[in-house]
Scaffold this motif. Structure first.
Motif, short mmCIF file in Angstrom:
data_model
loop_
_atom_site.label_atom_id
_atom_site.label_comp_id
_atom_site.label_asym_id
_atom_site.label_seq_id
_atom_site.Cartn_x
_atom_site.Cartn_y
_atom_site.Cartn_z
N TRP C 119 89.81 92.58 105.23
CA TRP C 119 89.09 92.80 104.00
C TRP C 119 89.35 94.22 103.48
O TRP C 119 89.54 94.43 102.28
N ILE C 120 89.35 95.20 104.40
CA ILE C 120 89.65 96.57 104.01
C ILE C 120 91.05 96.67 103.45
O ILE C 120 91.32 97.35 102.45
N GLN C 121 91.98 95.95 104.13
CA GLN C 121 93.36 96.04 103.68
C GLN C 121 93.57 95.43 102.31
O GLN C 121 94.46 95.83 101.57
N ARG C 122 92.75 94.44 101.97
CA ARG C 122 92.94 93.73 100.70
C ARG C 122 92.04 94.27 99.60
O ARG C 122 92.07 93.75 98.50
N SER C 123 91.21 95.24 99.93
CA SER C 123 90.20 95.58 98.94
C SER C 123 90.82 96.29 97.74
O SER C 123 91.81 97.03 97.88
N SER C 124 90.28 96.03 96.60
CA SER C 124 90.74 96.78 95.43
C SER C 124 89.52 97.31 94.70
O SER C 124 88.57 96.57 94.46
#
Lengths: 353, 256, 295
Positions: C119-124
């Motif tokens: 989720w952190i990696q995909r967050s925008s």
């Protein structure tokens, strides 16, 4: 049917296969096997894929399963020599095999879509697009058929060996052995587990396989007393985990693996805490009650023996008062005496000792 | 009779199980005593409760050590646990193991020095194991392991010794050696108490017996206490062995 | 290779990894002898949640994600300890055994950690500093900074001093806890210390070996060392030495070969060492062993 729905369907059937597998492992006190296998199948899988470059080849399955059997053999070897302790040997063997697999994947398969992350997490999102074709007809995703086939195989096995499995669950001394025909059953069974692990690997990845093989069956183990109930509850909890995890993963826009594993774990936690009778909360109250009971009986015993209560470490004044109120003790002149109720309570406690 | 250790209404529970119930007894000073009972009777628990190793629900334990005995060191009691509780593959030598008996006298950051090593070798000589001092403990036989365990307790120079089934899995020659050493200790005024399982040797080895089955069944001098009636009550079964074990003393039994 | 070693980063990585290998390998002796490799696995996998959570916390509090070991290791310790206590609770209070506990903790902690990580990696908008957070899965020695090296040195020094000073007590508690309690020693306190050492032995290496494989870094040196000696002290030193060598070699290899995760390389070296020891040891080895255990 849309890709998402297919993905959900595949997730559900994979969860069922893992839960069935895991239930029997939990009953046989062999949960460790799933952890070990999910690590050990990787090198075989990676090597086969590297050599054949064909995702659909059955050799992938065979090679990976061979890796699994190799791991089992190696662990037995280490364990039987008694030179290294068995937990440690398991840890080292499958760490070694897993590392070999990761290195193969990182080095040789760099330009494919099979990379280190998939090993841990699987490829559920892409799975619906891998179709099984009979000539011109599109039968649906390959993984759906594969996992359904595995589930069928498992159900057959369970039905055939139901009596033996039931005996194991009831007789704790049999746990760890398959009772009547140990070696043959064990071999067949471990092969089934290996196949399940390998088949589910592409969908679920090593982490989720272990999570689904252990958490829902463990939770079911705490909730049920019979094998049939265990299997049903474990399957239901696994399906629930798959659906909840899947639904959570959509707005988060991430692979479903983490959320499904997390849900399975969360469900276990809830069961562990709140299960009637065996849950932590319920056990806490049971224990308190038992302890209070024991103290009361101790007071009754000391009164019956006419000994002083000074040595009691607990606060016996309130206990005494409660016993008198409930007519288990009676104060006559300067002495305390047991009533017939008190005597029978004490007698039944002593009989239980 | 002088008392070395006394317990009053000792009650110990483990979770939902009661291990000891209302046990009040006295262990005489300067004698060899046996604690006898069936499996699960709480015999080991009694030893541990005396040592303060388990929490008690109620009751107390009193150690009646003479002033000179009590003043010396923290380890007033030499404890010999069951041999099965140890990992014999552990990488230490016989001398290392015996030296552990001196740790109670040393501060946490201290290591055993020359004085401790000499004391340890003395104790190894006592049990005739001094030639094995550099052997790894896994290379010893059952009897040898037990002797080394004893040496570890002796190096504590305690006046009271508690042993948990010291003769389990030990050959006859070693058993003989051990009981002789214990008898020498008794002559020197020490108190020895052990959990014992072999009913046939009770009368020849022990001055005092405690019959236990979660509750105290009986305790006293062997000749008075080790009777068929008491044994039956302890073990709850009638058996030839019980009859044999107690028959040497022709006590009038209950009329059939 | 000499030119490579003169590169500052490579030197840093090799020194740091050697320290990690020595500490982990040495402390792993206690874990090995107390049969705690399973527990070690639980702690190691579960650390992922703590690492990711503390990273996110640093972002939440300062606006910038901080991957320094000074932030992540406390996270790892917290999650690892929580998982271990939960496993112990489950094992003690239910009919489930330790291996089931491992699977459950994997699901709870590792599963949630993985979820949070992705989720952190995909967050925008993208969270700064998150690149390379997933290196904690399989380890990446090349990511070590000099600040990290300080943390590693501190932990290594702390462990060494503790072991040196408390040698006797740790020895007796590892070998015969019952007897130690009978001697009147405060065993509960020493248990806590041994637990702390176990956790340090694990979290110190997570950066270079990763959470998935760390247990091998902990246990393999001790398993190998045990084959060569009968003395605890010698076993400790040999394990530390083997650990340092394998870790440094693996780290070196993986930092000069780009894109190779460090953990698997180190574990391959460790596995080779264990197999060699089990086969070749003059006293216990399969090929040449003269002595056999008396059963």
């Amino acid at each position: 049917m849309s890709a998402e729905l297919w993905a959900l369907a595949i997730a559900v059937v994979t969860a069922v296969s893992c839960a069935l597998c895991g239930s029997l492992l939990v009953v046989n006190r062999q949960s460790m096997v799933s952890e070990a296998l999910s690590h050990a199948v990787l090198p075989g899988l990676a090597l086969a894929f590297f050599l054949l470059r064909d995702y659909n080849s059955p050799w992938l399955l065979i090679s990976a399963a061979a890796g699994g059997m190799l791991m089992i053999w190696l662990t037995e070897l280490f364990r039987s020599t008694r030179i290294v302790d068995s937990d440690a040997s398991l840890g080292i063997v499958f760490a070694g095999m897993f590392s070999l697999g990761i290195l193969l994947v990182a080095n040789l398969l760099r330009d494919t879509h099979f990379h280190a992350d998939c090993v841990l997490e699987g490829n559920l999102v892409l799975a619906p697009f891998d179709r099984l074709r009979w000539g011109e007809v599109d039968l649906g995703p390959r993984d759906w058929w594969l996992m359904s086939g595995i589930v069928t195989l498992q159900l057959v096995f369970i039905l055939v060996s139901y009596k033996e499995l039931k005996a194991m669950l009831f007789d704790p001394q049999l746990a760890g052995r398959f009772g009547l025909r140990p070696k043959l059953f064990e071999m067949i069974w471990l092969t089934v587990v290996s196949l399940t692990t390998v088949a589910a690997f592409n969908v679920a990845g090593s982490i989720l396989i272990v999570g689904l093989m252990i958490a829902p069956p463990a939770a079911a183990f705490l909730l049920t007393q019979r094998l049939s109930h265990l299997l049903i509850v474990a399957t239901a909890l696994a399906i629930l985990s798959a659906m909840v995890g899947f639904l959570v993963s959509i707005p988060m826009e991430i692979a479903p693996t983490g959320p499904v594993a997390s849900s399975a774990g969360l469900i276990f936690l809830l069961v562990y805490l709140f299960a009637p009778r065996s849950g932590l909360v319920s056990q806490h109250f049971q224990r308190k009650r038992k302890r209070a009971d024991t103290i009361e009986c101790l007071v009754l015993q000391l009164v019956a023996d006419n000994t002083s209560l000074d040595h009691l470490t607990k606060n016996w004044n309130s206990v005494l008062r409660s016993l008198i109120d409930r007519e288990l003790l009676v104060q006559a002149n300067d002495k305390m005496l047991l009533t017939s109720f008190g005597q029978s309570k004490l007698d039944s406690m002593l009989a239980e000792l | 009779m002088q008392t070395a250790i006394s317990t009053s209404q000792l009650t110990v529970t483990y979770g939902a199980n009661t291990a000891l119930w209302n046990v009040s007894t006295e262990i005489p000073q300067g004698k060899i005593s046996a604690i006898i009972g069936p499996n699960g009777a709480g015999k080991s628990t009694l030893l541990k409760a005396i040592l303060g190793m388990v929490p008690t629900l109620s009751g107390s334990v009193d150690l009646h050590l003479s002033p000179s005995q009590a003043v010396n060191h923290a380890s007033d009691i030499g404890y010999v646990p069951q041999r099965s509780s140890v990992d014999w593959d552990f990488p230490i030598t016989v001398l290392d193991l015996v030296l552990m008996g001196t740790y109670g006298r040393l501060r946490w950051f201290q290591r055993p020095g020359k004085r401790e090593k000499e004391a340890a070798m003395e104790c190894l000589k006592q049990v005739e194991m001094e030639d094995f001092c550099h052997r790894q403990i896994g290379q010893l036989s059952g009897g040898q392991q037990q002797r080394v365990f004893l040496a570890r307790a002796f190096v504590q120079q305690a006046s009271v010794y508690l042993l948990d089934e010291p003769f389990a899995g030990v050959d006859a020659k070693t058993e003989q050696m051990i009981i002789e050493i214990l008898q020498q200790l008794r002559e020197a005024g020490n108190t020895i108490t052990m959990v014992h399982h072999d009913l046939t040797t009770v009368q020849s080895y022990f001055d005092h017996v405690i019959l236990l089955n979660k509750q105290l069944v009986a305790s006293g001098p062997t000749s008075d206490t080790f009777t068929q009636e008491n044994l039956q009550e302890t073990y709850g079964i009638e058996s030839d062995l019980l009859r044999q074990s107690s028959k040497r003393d022709e006590l009038p039994g209950p009329q059939e | 290779m000499i030119e490579l070693l003169s590169d500052y980063t490579v030197r840093l990585v090799v020194i740091g990894s050697a320290l990690i290998g020595a500490t982990s390998g040495g402390l792993g002796c206690y874990a090995y002898l107390r049969r705690q490799s399973l527990v070690g696995d639980v702690i190691s996998h579960s650390s992922l949640l703590g690492i990711v959570a503390f990273f996110w916390l640093s972002h939440f509090l300062t606006g910038e994600g901080n991957k320094s070991l000074w932030v992540l290791i406390p996270g790892a310790i917290t999650a690892g300890l929580a998982a271990m206590l939960l496993t112990r609770s489950v094992t003690n209070r239910t009919k489930l055994k330790e291996d089931a506990g491992l699977g459950v903790m994997l699901a709870i902690f590792f599963g949630t950690g993985l979820m949070l990580l992705r989720w952190i990696q995909r967050s925008s908008p993208p969270i700064s500093g998150q690149a390379g957070l997933d290196d904690y899965l399989f380890g990446m020695a090349a990511a070590m900074t000099s600040s990290d090296l300080w943390m590693i040195c501190s932990l290594a020094l702390l462990s060494a001093i503790t072991v040196l000073f408390c040698w006797s007590r740790l020895k007796i508690l590892t070998f015969d806890e019952e007897y130690a309690a009978g001697l009147g020693l405060p065993t509960a306190r020493w248990e806590v210390l041994l637990l702390a050492l176990l956790v340090i032995g694990i979290v110190i290496g997570l950066q270079i070996v990763g959470v998935v494989l760390m247990v091998a870094m902990l246990i393999a040196p001790a398993s190998a060392a045990r084959q060569w000696t009968h003395s605890l002290g010698a076993m400790f030193c040999i394990a530390a030495g083997l650990g340092a060598t394998c870790a440094a070699s693996g780290a070196f290899l993986s930092s000069v070969q780009k894109g190779l995760p460090t953990g698997p390389v180190i574990v391959m070296f460790l596995t080779a060492v264990v197999i060699a020891s089990v086969l070749l040891s003059p006293s216990r080895g399969i090929l040449f062993g003269r002595q056999r255990l008396v059963s």
